[in-house]
Scaffold this active site. Structure first.
Site: not given
Length: 231
Positions: A23, A16, A20
């Site tokens: 997540c 990714c 985040c």
């Protein structure tokens, strides 16, 4: 697997380009299937009665085989969806997916780029990127779903103006879920109580997305019991 299970979330990559904090799919395994292994998995899922496949990550648009997986899934008669942060969703990427993807889910959790950056979603331009990505999705004739995770930084926000601007066919709002070994450290301090989640839901429940369609709200308990996840 029983016939009651009709949809599956396949986390095709752990890679990714965002970080985040909330997540819950950060450590689901780094080994990625080969193209042929992935196609075989899709065939097995279809044979087992799965009707919908959702490609997730990490960030699925980082996986070079995603367009081919979507094509295979569509040929198998599956409903095909993708959940993405939208950062790599440009005209070239849309062209590679068009015709083989039914829905694209854009993840956006705040109206403010500063809050998104604090959450680890992007580097200060996520909201504007999402607006551009939503326009491209609409232009391609793909249905748009917006996914929002409610956190301690956002439960008092009014997201109605932004959602109206994005014009999604569906808006799914989720309470942040904490999972040990995934986001219990990075997401510390971001959880919201059931009461706070209900407050956010009540402030947005009356928003009509068109044709009598309204937001869908999922508590942490709802989420935990409703997903079949493949890593």
């Amino acid at each position: 697997m029983t016939n009651a299970v009709k949809s599956a979330n396949w986390h095709i990559t752990n890679r990714c380009n965002y970080a985040c904090r909330f997540c819950f799919a950060q450590n689901l395994g780094k080994k990625e299937l080969t193209l042929e292994e992935g196609k075989e998995l899709l065939r097995k899922l279809a044979d087992a009665g799965i009707e919908k496949i959702n490609f997730a990550g990490g960030e699925p648009l980082l996986h070079p085989n995603l367009p081919e997986y979507c094509r295979e899934a569509k040929n198998l008669g599956l409903t095909v969806t993708i959940v993405t942060n939208g950062s790599r969703l440009d005209e070239k990427m849309i062209a590679s997916l068009k015709g083989n993807v039914d829905w694209i889910g854009l993840s956006i959790d705040s109206c403010l780029d500063t809050v998104e950056a604090e959450l680890g979603r992007g580097r200060g331009n996520h909201v504007s990127q999402a607006i551009t990505a939503a326009h491209l999705i609409h232009e391609a004739g793909i249905r748009l779903k917006v996914n929002t995770t409610v956190t301690a930084l956002t439960w008092q926000e009014n997201m109605i103006p932004l959602i109206r601007m994005l014009r999604p066919d569906r808006w799914k709002v989720m309470q942040m879920m904490t999972i040990a070994g995934e986001n219990d450290v990075s997401g510390a301090g971001l959880s919201v109580s059931n009461a706070q989640f209900r407050y956010f839901a009540e402030q947005h429940r009356s928003l009509c997305l068109g044709l009598g369609i309204y937001p869908v709200f999922e508590s942490a308990d709802d989420i935990e019991d409703s997903y079949f996840i493949i890593t």
